[in-house]
Design an enzyme around this catalytic site. Structure first.
Site, PDB file in Angstrom:
ATOM      1  CG  HIS A 110      -1.609  -1.289   1.448  1.00 15.14           C
ATOM      2  ND1 HIS A 110      -2.807  -1.427   0.916  1.00 15.14           N
ATOM      3  CD2 HIS A 110      -1.371  -2.336   2.177  1.00 15.14           C
ATOM      4  CE1 HIS A 110      -3.256  -2.839   1.432  1.00 15.14           C
ATOM      5  NE2 HIS A 110      -2.326  -3.351   2.009  1.00 15.14           N
ATOM      6  CB  SER A 139      13.268  21.857 -14.795  1.00 15.82           C
ATOM      7  OG  SER A 139      12.550  23.170 -14.911  1.00 15.82           O
ATOM      8  CE  LYS A 199      12.233  18.994 -10.447  1.00 10.41           C
ATOM      9  NZ  LYS A 199      10.787  19.308 -10.719  1.00 10.41           N
ATOM     10  CD  GLU A 214       8.607  12.000 -14.953  1.00  6.89           C
ATOM     11  OE1 GLU A 214       7.510  12.525 -14.535  1.00  6.89           O
ATOM     12  OE2 GLU A 214       9.718  12.291 -15.322  1.00  6.89           O
TER      13      GLU A 214
END
Ligand code: ARG
Length: 484
Positions: A174, A295, A301, A308
């Site tokens: 979970h 970024s 970043k 992704e």
């Protein structure tokens, strides 16, 4: 592009010319809109090599069976060689009015060897069995490529596991910390998934490796052809047993796409874990500079875009499987033009799967694991050993359900006192259950790991053994894949 007027279906194409290949019963060519709507050449150009290989085998067989003259077959084969070179060199014009790769090759062949000889190649053949043949050959290659690329990613997982054999991290259920596990054990979980993915592809190979040529349009060819000879030349294990089935079904593509979709779903889960692990909150893993992205606005970043995108591209691979299932659903026998829609999704699936496996391989091979951060996540968790305390009582004879209850209450009192289980003294423990003895005080993560000493468990010696076996399995698989 934006300024191009849309083709107007009301205005027929100027100067209709009968199509050279199937135009005999027509007064003119189809409308331009129809030509561009029905053409598949920009997609199925990818099949050119298989199409030419198939045609060469067909021509040779026709001559061996005395269906065409040996000289004509030789001229056809030399002509086909030249067409192949032209396509390879990019020296080949694509024309919508020639529909697909089969007609393009035949038309060019006619320019090279003349209509008389080129016109004999399509004896005892239809584009329906021809395209089934080409696609089966394409899928066979795609399967071999997929298995190889899966093996590459499996090896990358093993390397990362080998480089970090003692790293311990929280195992999650979970997405809540559950029990300590070895990092290598988690990586091996993905190894197993990819292993089954490879097995699914290998299994699909057998049913793909069936030679459909000779089925002609749907009823079988009306000449004394030798289907086995063609199968032998093209390296097929078997020939199809029913001409209608051979031209009408595409379940071999469905199998490829299913295996690809399942594989991508596995990769998407791996990627999700990698994205989490590489976040500041977890900090267990760092992608190398070559596999991280920045970024445009936030200078600090380091984004896991590769993982992704791999996760995101899973959607289109699953979508292509759904699309083909829907295209085939309810389709009457035998060949229907709907089947031409099998290829864009298939080709995109192959491209997406292989590039994903390759880029993720590189990402894993260059990633580094931060074992200290992972251990801190385990050790800073006050209750990650709760199951081990319950197991302790159960080993002392308390029914596990009761032990679970006792530790649950203990966790609750720890929460009230704001301390972890490992901070409890023997007196604290004995207040909860008289079964606790001195050895229960200060239970460690290492104790918890070592206790899971079952086949498939996370005990370090089991994981070391599993890693070794995984290496051997990959070696054997590599040898078997090479044989197949
Ligand atoms: N381009 C077609 C396909 O991909 C080839 C077969 C065409 N057959 C036909 N009867 N029109 O399916």
């Amino acid at each position: 592009m934006a300024n191009d007027p849309p083709p107007n279906p009301e205005t027929p194409s100027p100067a209709p010319q009968p199509s050279s290949i199937w135009g005999g019963r027509f007064d003119g060519s189809p409308d331009e809109l129809v030509q561009s709507y029905t053409a598949s050449i920009t997609t199925d150009l990818l099949l050119y090599r298989h199409d030419i290989d198939g045609s060469r085998a067909h021509a040779r067989m026709l001559a061996a069976q005395d269906i065409i003259a040996a000289d004509d077959a030789a001229a056809l084969i030399t002509g086909l060689d030249q067409v192949q070179r032209e396509i390879q060199d990019g020296d080949f014009a694509l024309r919508n009015e020639l529909e697909d790769i089969h007609m393009h090759i035949e038309t060019r062949l006619a320019e090279i060897v003349g209509d008389d000889i080129a016109g004999r190649l399509h004896t005892a053949r239809s584009r329906n069995d021809q395209v089934a043949l080409d696609t089966r050959m394409f899928v066979r290659d795609a399967i071999v490529q997929a298995v190889g690329a899966l093996r590459g990613l499996q090896v990358a997982l093993l390397n990362l596991a080998d480089a970090n054999p003692t790293v311990v991290m929280p195992g999650y259920t979970h997405l809540q910390r559950a029990q300590p596990v070895l990092f290598a054990h988690v990586l091996l979980a993905y190894f197993e998934m990819l292993d089954r993915d490879a097995a699914r592809f290998v299994d699909a190979f057998e049913r793909t490796d069936v030679m459909p040529l000779g089925s002609a349009a749907l009823a079988g060819a009306a000449y004394p052809i030798d289907r086995q000879a063609v199968a032998r030349e093209l390296g097929f294990q078997d020939i199809s047993r029913n001409s209608i089935d051979a031209v009408a079904d595409r379940d071999f593509i469905l199998e490829y796409q299913s295996a690809a979709a399942i594989g991508m779903v596995h990769i998407s889960r791996l990627c999700e874990d990698l994205v989490l692990w590489s976040s500041a909150e977890f900090g267990f893993l760092r992608f190398s500079d070559q596999y991280a992205t920045g970024s445009s606005i936030m200078p600090q970043k380091r984004n896991p875009d590769v993982a992704e995108l791999a996760r995101g591209k899973t959607g289109r691979v699953v979508g292509h499987l759904m699309a083909l299932l829907m295209t085939l659903k309810g389709l009457p026998l035998a060949y229907n033009r709907d089947l031409q829609e099998d290829k864009p999704g298939l080709f995109d699936t192959v491209e997406t799967l292989i590039s994903t496996l390759m880029v993720m391989r590189g990402a894993l091979l260059t990633a580094t694991c931060n074992g200290d951060r992972a251990r801190r996540a385990v050790e800073s968790d006050p209750f990650i050993l709760a199951t081990d305390y319950a197991d302790y009582l159960a080993r002392k004879g308390l029914p596990f359900r009761e032990a679970h209850h006792v530790i649950g209450a203990l966790v609750r009192s720890c929460e009230e006192r704001d301390c972890g289980l490992s901070a409890l003294t023997l007196t604290d423990l004995q207040a909860a259950s008289p079964l606790f003895q001195a050895d229960a005080v200060g239970m460690t993560v290492e104790d918890a790991l070592a206790a899971r000493d079952v086949p498939g468990g996370t005990a370090p010696r089991r994981v070391a053994q599993a890693l070794q076996e995984a290496r051997q399995r990959i070696d054997v698989a590599d040898r078997n894949d090479a044989k197949a």
